[in-house]
Every structure is written in C-alpha cells, then in structure tokens.
Design a protein around this motif. Structure first.
Motif, PDB file in Angstrom:
ATOM      1  N   GLU A 157     -42.930  22.326  14.349  1.00 27.01           N
ATOM      2  CA  GLU A 157     -41.756  22.743  13.565  1.00 27.01           C
ATOM      3  C   GLU A 157     -40.501  21.986  13.985  1.00 27.01           C
ATOM      4  O   GLU A 157     -39.620  21.726  13.163  1.00 27.01           O
ATOM      5  CB  GLU A 157     -41.516  24.249  13.742  1.00 27.01           C
ATOM      6  N   VAL A 158     -40.382  21.676  15.279  1.00 27.45           N
ATOM      7  CA  VAL A 158     -39.199  20.959  15.769  1.00 27.45           C
ATOM      8  C   VAL A 158     -39.653  19.774  16.615  1.00 27.45           C
ATOM      9  O   VAL A 158     -40.479  19.929  17.520  1.00 27.45           O
ATOM     10  CB  VAL A 158     -38.303  21.891  16.637  1.00 27.45           C
ATOM     11  N   LYS A 159     -39.145  18.583  16.265  1.00 29.80           N
ATOM     12  CA  LYS A 159     -39.502  17.380  17.026  1.00 29.80           C
ATOM     13  C   LYS A 159     -38.214  16.739  17.551  1.00 29.80           C
ATOM     14  O   LYS A 159     -37.254  16.592  16.804  1.00 29.80           O
ATOM     15  CB  LYS A 159     -40.239  16.374  16.142  1.00 29.80           C
ATOM     16  N   VAL A 160     -38.255  16.345  18.828  1.00 26.87           N
ATOM     17  CA  VAL A 160     -37.086  15.730  19.444  1.00 26.87           C
ATOM     18  C   VAL A 160     -37.533  14.441  20.120  1.00 26.87           C
ATOM     19  O   VAL A 160     -38.630  14.390  20.710  1.00 26.87           O
ATOM     20  CB  VAL A 160     -36.453  16.679  20.503  1.00 26.87           C
ATOM     21  N   PHE A 161     -36.709  13.394  20.003  1.00 28.65           N
ATOM     22  CA  PHE A 161     -36.987  12.137  20.713  1.00 28.65           C
ATOM     23  C   PHE A 161     -35.825  11.899  21.674  1.00 28.65           C
ATOM     24  O   PHE A 161     -34.687  11.726  21.248  1.00 28.65           O
ATOM     25  CB  PHE A 161     -37.124  10.993  19.705  1.00 28.65           C
ATOM     26  N   LEU A 162     -36.132  11.955  22.970  1.00 29.11           N
ATOM     27  CA  LEU A 162     -35.090  11.818  23.993  1.00 29.11           C
ATOM     28  C   LEU A 162     -35.019  10.387  24.492  1.00 29.11           C
ATOM     29  O   LEU A 162     -36.047   9.785  24.788  1.00 29.11           O
ATOM     30  CB  LEU A 162     -35.428  12.696  25.208  1.00 29.11           C
ATOM     31  N   THR A 163     -33.814   9.859  24.607  1.00 24.20           N
ATOM     32  CA  THR A 163     -33.651   8.526  25.188  1.00 24.20           C
ATOM     33  C   THR A 163     -32.499   8.591  26.200  1.00 24.20           C
ATOM     34  O   THR A 163     -31.753   9.565  26.235  1.00 24.20           O
ATOM     35  CB  THR A 163     -33.277   7.471  24.125  1.00 24.20           C
ATOM     36  N   ALA A 164     -32.373   7.541  27.001  1.00 20.32           N
ATOM     37  CA  ALA A 164     -31.217   7.376  27.901  1.00 20.32           C
ATOM     38  C   ALA A 164     -31.246   5.931  28.371  1.00 20.32           C
ATOM     39  O   ALA A 164     -32.313   5.298  28.392  1.00 20.32           O
ATOM     40  CB  ALA A 164     -31.304   8.334  29.090  1.00 20.32           C
ATOM     41  N   ASP A 165     -30.081   5.397  28.758  1.00 19.93           N
ATOM     42  CA  ASP A 165     -30.006   4.021  29.284  1.00 19.93           C
ATOM     43  C   ASP A 165     -30.971   3.838  30.439  1.00 19.93           C
ATOM     44  O   ASP A 165     -31.151   4.767  31.236  1.00 19.93           O
ATOM     45  CB  ASP A 165     -28.608   3.767  29.888  1.00 19.93           C
ATOM     46  N   LEU A 166     -31.489   2.625  30.585  1.00 15.98           N
ATOM     47  CA  LEU A 166     -32.419   2.340  31.687  1.00 15.98           C
ATOM     48  C   LEU A 166     -31.789   2.667  33.046  1.00 15.98           C
ATOM     49  O   LEU A 166     -32.432   3.265  33.913  1.00 15.98           O
ATOM     50  CB  LEU A 166     -32.858   0.870  31.635  1.00 15.98           C
ATOM     51  N   LEU A 167     -30.516   2.317  33.204  1.00 14.81           N
ATOM     52  CA  LEU A 167     -29.860   2.548  34.498  1.00 14.81           C
ATOM     53  C   LEU A 167     -29.747   4.043  34.804  1.00 14.81           C
ATOM     54  O   LEU A 167     -29.973   4.482  35.935  1.00 14.81           O
ATOM     55  CB  LEU A 167     -28.468   1.903  34.484  1.00 14.81           C
ATOM     56  N   GLU A 168     -29.441   4.812  33.796  1.00 17.81           N
ATOM     57  CA  GLU A 168     -29.322   6.262  33.973  1.00 17.81           C
ATOM     58  C   GLU A 168     -30.704   6.867  34.283  1.00 17.81           C
ATOM     59  O   GLU A 168     -30.846   7.723  35.156  1.00 17.81           O
ATOM     60  CB  GLU A 168     -28.719   6.883  32.696  1.00 17.81           C
ATOM     61  N   ARG A 169     -31.713   6.381  33.594  1.00 19.22           N
ATOM     62  CA  ARG A 169     -33.076   6.892  33.845  1.00 19.22           C
ATOM     63  C   ARG A 169     -33.525   6.534  35.265  1.00 19.22           C
ATOM     64  O   ARG A 169     -34.180   7.317  35.944  1.00 19.22           O
ATOM     65  CB  ARG A 169     -34.046   6.342  32.792  1.00 19.22           C
ATOM     66  N   THR A 170     -33.134   5.334  35.714  1.00 18.07           N
ATOM     67  CA  THR A 170     -33.482   4.903  37.073  1.00 18.07           C
ATOM     68  C   THR A 170     -32.807   5.813  38.101  1.00 18.07           C
ATOM     69  O   THR A 170     -33.429   6.269  39.059  1.00 18.07           O
ATOM     70  CB  THR A 170     -33.008   3.446  37.291  1.00 18.07           C
ATOM     71  N   ARG A 171     -31.532   6.085  37.866  1.00 16.37           N
ATOM     72  CA  ARG A 171     -30.771   6.941  38.771  1.00 16.37           C
ATOM     73  C   ARG A 171     -31.410   8.331  38.863  1.00 16.37           C
ATOM     74  O   ARG A 171     -31.598   8.883  39.939  1.00 16.37           O
ATOM     75  CB  ARG A 171     -29.336   7.057  38.224  1.00 16.37           C
ATOM     76  N   ARG A 172     -31.832   8.856  37.704  1.00 20.93           N
ATOM     77  CA  ARG A 172     -32.463  10.189  37.692  1.00 20.93           C
ATOM     78  C   ARG A 172     -33.778  10.187  38.441  1.00 20.93           C
ATOM     79  O   ARG A 172     -34.096  11.123  39.169  1.00 20.93           O
ATOM     80  CB  ARG A 172     -32.703  10.638  36.248  1.00 20.93           C
ATOM     81  N   ARG A 173     -34.590   9.135  38.221  1.00 22.27           N
ATOM     82  CA  ARG A 173     -35.892   9.059  38.906  1.00 22.27           C
ATOM     83  C   ARG A 173     -35.710   8.990  40.418  1.00 22.27           C
ATOM     84  O   ARG A 173     -36.407   9.661  41.177  1.00 22.27           O
ATOM     85  CB  ARG A 173     -36.672   7.822  38.431  1.00 22.27           C
ATOM     86  N   LEU A 174     -34.725   8.177  40.872  1.00 21.64           N
ATOM     87  CA  LEU A 174     -34.482   8.051  42.314  1.00 21.64           C
ATOM     88  C   LEU A 174     -34.003   9.383  42.882  1.00 21.64           C
ATOM     89  O   LEU A 174     -34.417   9.794  43.968  1.00 21.64           O
ATOM     90  CB  LEU A 174     -33.472   6.931  42.584  1.00 21.64           C
ATOM     91  N   LYS A 175     -33.162  10.071  42.129  1.00 17.31           N
ATOM     92  CA  LYS A 175     -32.642  11.369  42.598  1.00 17.31           C
ATOM     93  C   LYS A 175     -33.808  12.361  42.763  1.00 17.31           C
ATOM     94  O   LYS A 175     -33.879  13.095  43.748  1.00 17.31           O
ATOM     95  CB  LYS A 175     -31.628  11.885  41.584  1.00 17.31           C
TER      96      LYS A 175
ATOM     97  N   PRO B 133     -28.765   5.240  46.341  1.00 17.63           N
ATOM     98  CA  PRO B 133     -29.701   4.117  46.470  1.00 17.63           C
ATOM     99  C   PRO B 133     -29.006   2.779  46.714  1.00 17.63           C
ATOM    100  O   PRO B 133     -27.855   2.591  46.298  1.00 17.63           O
ATOM    101  CB  PRO B 133     -30.408   4.097  45.115  1.00 17.63           C
ATOM    102  N   THR B 134     -29.699   1.867  47.378  1.00 16.10           N
ATOM    103  CA  THR B 134     -29.194   0.504  47.532  1.00 16.10           C
ATOM    104  C   THR B 134     -29.436  -0.242  46.216  1.00 16.10           C
ATOM    105  O   THR B 134     -30.253   0.195  45.385  1.00 16.10           O
ATOM    106  CB  THR B 134     -29.960  -0.235  48.648  1.00 16.10           C
ATOM    107  N   ASP B 135     -28.759  -1.402  46.053  1.00 17.53           N
ATOM    108  CA  ASP B 135     -28.960  -2.200  44.837  1.00 17.53           C
ATOM    109  C   ASP B 135     -30.424  -2.586  44.692  1.00 17.53           C
ATOM    110  O   ASP B 135     -30.981  -2.624  43.591  1.00 17.53           O
ATOM    111  CB  ASP B 135     -28.109  -3.481  44.886  1.00 17.53           C
ATOM    112  N   GLU B 136     -31.060  -2.878  45.833  1.00 20.26           N
ATOM    113  CA  GLU B 136     -32.463  -3.297  45.790  1.00 20.26           C
ATOM    114  C   GLU B 136     -33.364  -2.152  45.311  1.00 20.26           C
ATOM    115  O   GLU B 136     -34.256  -2.352  44.478  1.00 20.26           O
ATOM    116  CB  GLU B 136     -32.892  -3.765  47.174  1.00 20.26           C
ATOM    117  N   GLN B 137     -33.087  -0.929  45.813  1.00 21.73           N
ATOM    118  CA  GLN B 137     -33.886   0.230  45.365  1.00 21.73           C
ATOM    119  C   GLN B 137     -33.720   0.434  43.860  1.00 21.73           C
ATOM    120  O   GLN B 137     -34.684   0.698  43.154  1.00 21.73           O
ATOM    121  CB  GLN B 137     -33.436   1.498  46.105  1.00 21.73           C
ATOM    122  N   VAL B 138     -32.481   0.274  43.375  1.00 20.88           N
ATOM    123  CA  VAL B 138     -32.231   0.460  41.938  1.00 20.88           C
ATOM    124  C   VAL B 138     -32.990  -0.596  41.142  1.00 20.88           C
ATOM    125  O   VAL B 138     -33.686  -0.279  40.168  1.00 20.88           O
ATOM    126  CB  VAL B 138     -30.708   0.397  41.615  1.00 20.88           C
TER     127      VAL B 138
END
Ligand code: DC
Length: 240
Positions: A146-164, A171-176
């Motif tokens: 009944e309800v469909k959602v497609f979620l997106t976010a910038d790659l950098l923001e997604r990276t930050r969330r995954r590291l968190k 994180p260091t620049d290398e980790q990012v």
C-alpha cells in the motif's frame, strides 16, 4: 484497498546501503504497531550460514534449493520483528561482520538464492501490518504494498552513518575514503545485478534523507501511511 487476505497494510522501504532504511523502518513499525522485516538480515544469515558450513563463494554459483535448505537458516517472528536463526540458534552481530558484509552482495546476485528467500519473505509478510526494508521490497517481494518509499542520501552522509554505527564517531580521512569505496562497490553490485536490482519502485515516495533529521524522515513516512489509509477507508465507504 488493503488485500482481503491480510490483517493490515504493507509499507516498503528500499534504498542503497547506509540510507537509514533499517533504523527508519524499525521506528515506523514501532509507532504503527506493525512488525519490522529487515530483509538484508535474511541475506546476511544465509551468507553466514554458508561460511560456517565451509561453503565459500567459489562454490555459490552451483547452489540449488536442496543445498540452501541443508544450511539450516530459518526465520521466526520475534518481538517487534523477525529473528534469523541458524540451526535454531538466534544470529546476532555475527551477521554484520566485515566478512559477511563484503560477501553478501555476491550471494544476493544468485537466482536460486533470491527465489529461496522470496518464499520466506512472503510467508513472513503474508498477514500484512508490516514495514519491510531492503532493495526489492516494493518491486519484487511485495509489489502490491500500500505504501512504497525509496530512501536515498549522499554517499558521504551514508558513509558517516555507517562509520558511526561501527562506533567510529571522528573518522580519519582514510577511514572515510575506505568506507565510502566499500559502500560504492556494494551500491554498484546491488544496482547493476540482473535479478531484482535496486530500483525506485513505481509510485514510491522518494525521500532524500541527507538533510533530514531522523524524526523528520519517520514523520514523513507516517504521514504518507495516514494519507493512504484515509484514501483507502474513503474508497471502502464509497463501495458500501
Ligand atoms: O541492508 P543490508 O546492508 O543489511 O543488506 C545486505 C545485502 O543484502 C545487500 O548488499 C544486498 C542484499 N539485499 C538484497 O539483495 N535484497 C534485499 N531485499 C535486501 C538485501
């Protein structure tokens, strides 16, 4: 209109790695009093089970239904969601290890694997009152949702969330750059595979969460659910 065989609606959330699908889906489900289905955990459980059985990725293309049955992966309703099991033992953080994460997209590209998990996912969701997240929830697994959602976010923001999530808050620049490369690779594998690739489902609400707070994204989805439920109740009344 809600499917007559179901007790309530299905809400699907699809999107790339790190877009916040699972945490958002869990909270939306909690507020609606629905069950949460994290389909990625099913793919992860099967990846983990195969590795535990000593069946490495070089043998995955030859796997058939009977081989997958023999691994002993199962799913049961638990609390507000579904618990993945291996030989009846609940699987927890082991399915989120770097090894499983790096191999799960390879397994998810195989036809017999997707077929095998399709049946399990549909069985889990057959009563509705469900919020399901993954890559093909709105396109393949629950096309009548009944309800469909497609979620997106910038790659950098997604990276930050995954590291968190992994406990790395500064994180260091290398980790990012390393984590961003891993996410980009998984996005590419998930979007370019032939079977059930990651796609925005037709009619889905597209939500870019880069600049939204968690509360804003949850509330936007709940608002959509309310709109659809109201429209469906009005349709039902008009038919009476
Ligand atoms: O959401 P996640 O990171 O836990 O998902 C793990 C992997 O499983 C993802 O890289 C692709 C696969 N997957 C899929 O192919 N289809 C789904 N519906 C859910 C996950």
């Amino acid at each position: 209109m809600t499917d007559a065989t179901r007790a309530g609606p299905v809400v699907t959330l699809d999107g790339p790695a790190g877009s916040g699908k699972s945490t958002t889906a869990r909270e939306v489900a909690r507020r609606l009093g629905f069950r949460h289905l994290d389909s990625g955990s099913f793919y992860r459980a099967l990846t983990y089970g195969l590795l535990q059985a000593g069946i490495g990725p070089d043998r995955w293309t030859g796997l058939g239904r009977a081989d997958l049955d023999a691994i002993g992966v199962g799913v049961e309703p638990s609390g507000e969601g579904f618990q993945v099991l291996l030989e009846s033992r609940p699987l927890m953080d082991e399915i989120r290890s770097p090894e499983v994460t790096s191999l799960v997209s390879t397994l998810a590209s195989l036809g017999p694997v997707r077929e095998w998990l399709l049946a399990i996912q549909r069985e889990a969701g057959k009563r509705g009152c469900l919020v399901a997240d993954g890559r093909d929830m709105g396109t393949v697994v629950f096309p009548g949702a009944e309800v469909k959602v497609f979620l997106t976010a910038d790659l950098l923001e997604r990276t930050r969330r995954r590291l968190k999530e992994q406990g790395v808050t500064t994180p260091t620049d290398e980790q990012v750059s390393q984590e961003a490369a891993r996410i980009r690779e998984r996005d590419r594998d998930d979007s370019e595979r032939k079977l059930s690739p990651l796609r925005r489902p037709e009619g889905a609400l597209e939500l870019d969460t880069t600049r939204l707070t968690f509360e804003q994204q949850v509330e936007t989805i709940l608002e959509r659910v309310r709109e659809v439920s109201t429209a469906s109740a009005e349709d039902d009344r008009a038919r009476e």
